[in-house]
Design a protein around this motif. Structure first.
Motif, PDB file in Angstrom:
ATOM      1  N   PHE A 130      75.361  25.679  26.749  1.00  0.00           N
ATOM      2  CA  PHE A 130      76.367  26.780  26.960  1.00  0.00           C
ATOM      3  C   PHE A 130      75.883  27.880  27.775  1.00  0.00           C
ATOM      4  N   PHE A 131      74.895  28.301  27.916  1.00  0.00           N
ATOM      5  CA  PHE A 131      74.019  29.218  28.606  1.00  0.00           C
ATOM      6  C   PHE A 131      74.063  28.506  30.141  1.00  0.00           C
ATOM      7  N   PHE A 132      73.580  27.437  30.213  1.00  0.00           N
ATOM      8  CA  PHE A 132      73.673  26.875  31.781  1.00  0.00           C
ATOM      9  C   PHE A 132      75.071  26.587  32.338  1.00  0.00           C
ATOM     10  N   ILE A 133      76.151  26.190  31.531  1.00  0.00           N
ATOM     11  CA  ILE A 133      77.267  25.969  32.204  1.00  0.00           C
ATOM     12  C   ILE A 133      77.963  27.522  32.104  1.00  0.00           C
ATOM     13  N   GLY A 134      77.616  28.457  31.208  1.00  0.00           N
ATOM     14  CA  GLY A 134      78.306  29.488  31.266  1.00  0.00           C
ATOM     15  C   GLY A 134      77.656  30.436  32.568  1.00  0.00           C
ATOM     16  N   THR A 135      76.506  30.217  32.975  1.00  0.00           N
ATOM     17  CA  THR A 135      76.019  30.788  33.961  1.00  0.00           C
ATOM     18  C   THR A 135      76.439  30.523  35.304  1.00  0.00           C
ATOM     19  N   ILE A 136      77.003  29.235  35.367  1.00  0.00           N
ATOM     20  CA  ILE A 136      77.552  28.588  36.538  1.00  0.00           C
ATOM     21  C   ILE A 136      79.056  29.422  36.659  1.00  0.00           C
ATOM     22  N   VAL A 137      79.686  29.328  35.343  1.00  0.00           N
ATOM     23  CA  VAL A 137      81.105  29.936  35.577  1.00  0.00           C
ATOM     24  C   VAL A 137      80.953  31.459  35.897  1.00  0.00           C
ATOM     25  N   CYS A 138      80.006  32.100  35.095  1.00  0.00           N
ATOM     26  CA  CYS A 138      80.147  33.666  35.364  1.00  0.00           C
ATOM     27  C   CYS A 138      79.506  33.943  37.112  1.00  0.00           C
ATOM     28  N   PHE A 139      78.551  32.996  37.390  1.00  0.00           N
ATOM     29  CA  PHE A 139      78.137  33.197  38.737  1.00  0.00           C
ATOM     30  C   PHE A 139      79.409  33.046  39.793  1.00  0.00           C
ATOM     31  N   GLY A 140      80.273  31.899  39.373  1.00  0.00           N
ATOM     32  CA  GLY A 140      81.495  31.666  40.255  1.00  0.00           C
ATOM     33  C   GLY A 140      82.357  33.112  40.379  1.00  0.00           C
TER      34      GLY A 140
END
Length: 178
Positions: A113-123
């Motif tokens: 969740f943190f890995f994918i969430g970071t990608i989403v938030c970074f975008g």
């Protein structure tokens, strides 16, 4: 603004990077849209190909809404694109949360969740910064006028040895007694 580079190779490299940053940012934003679409398709409980088409259309719609200020740059800036991008980001995080919850548990779930969430938030952060810089480049944002109230100051007695003020500016030190 001219930079004073002593190394011409560094100057060429710096200018090349500066010239290509908008393209790199836009491509990164589009790639994060693609990752969002793919991850959404993985976790949707429908046929994968239908899910990938639906989630791609959703991300293209997000792209169109967020970048709509640039379609007609002669008008003012719309307040909605950043809000819509934030809403889409929150929805994407919720989708990922529940999708991961079915496949992972414990530490694996938290890590994913943190890995994918970071990608989403970074975008999202790239998207908003890119749009803000684009608005600045197009000159769509009007400078905000800050109105300040004049403060009333209690009457002060100025001693005779103090020089007079000139147009509201103090020309030298004054001795003020209350």
């Amino acid at each position: 603004m001219e930079k004073n580079f002593t190394n011409t190779q560094f100057k060429w490299t710096f200018e090349s990077i500066s010239d290509n940053i908008p393209t790199i940012m836009l491509l990164t934003i589009v790639l994060t849209y693609g990752v969002n679409a793919y991850l959404t398709a993985i976790f949707l409980p429908i046929n994968f190909w239908i899910a990938i088409i639906a989630s791609t259309i959703l991300q293209l719609g997000r792209f169109a809404v967020v970048f709509m200020d640039f379609l007609n740059p002669t008008k003012g800036r719309s307040p909605y694109p950043p809000k819509i991008a934030l809403g889409a980001t929150i929805i994407a995080l919720i989708e990922v949360f529940f999708g991961l919850m079915e496949k992972y548990s414990g530490a694996e779930f938290i890590t994913m969740f943190f890995f994918i969430g970071t990608i989403v938030c970074f975008g999202y952060l790239l998207e908003i910064n890119f749009v803000n810089k684009g608005v600045e480049a197009y000159g769509l944002e009007e400078p905000k006028v800050i109105k300040r109230r004049k403060r009333r100051v209690a009457a002060k007695k100025v001693t005779e040895d103090a020089p007079k003020e000139s147009k509201g500016y103090v020309t030298s030190f004054q001795t003020i007694t209350l």
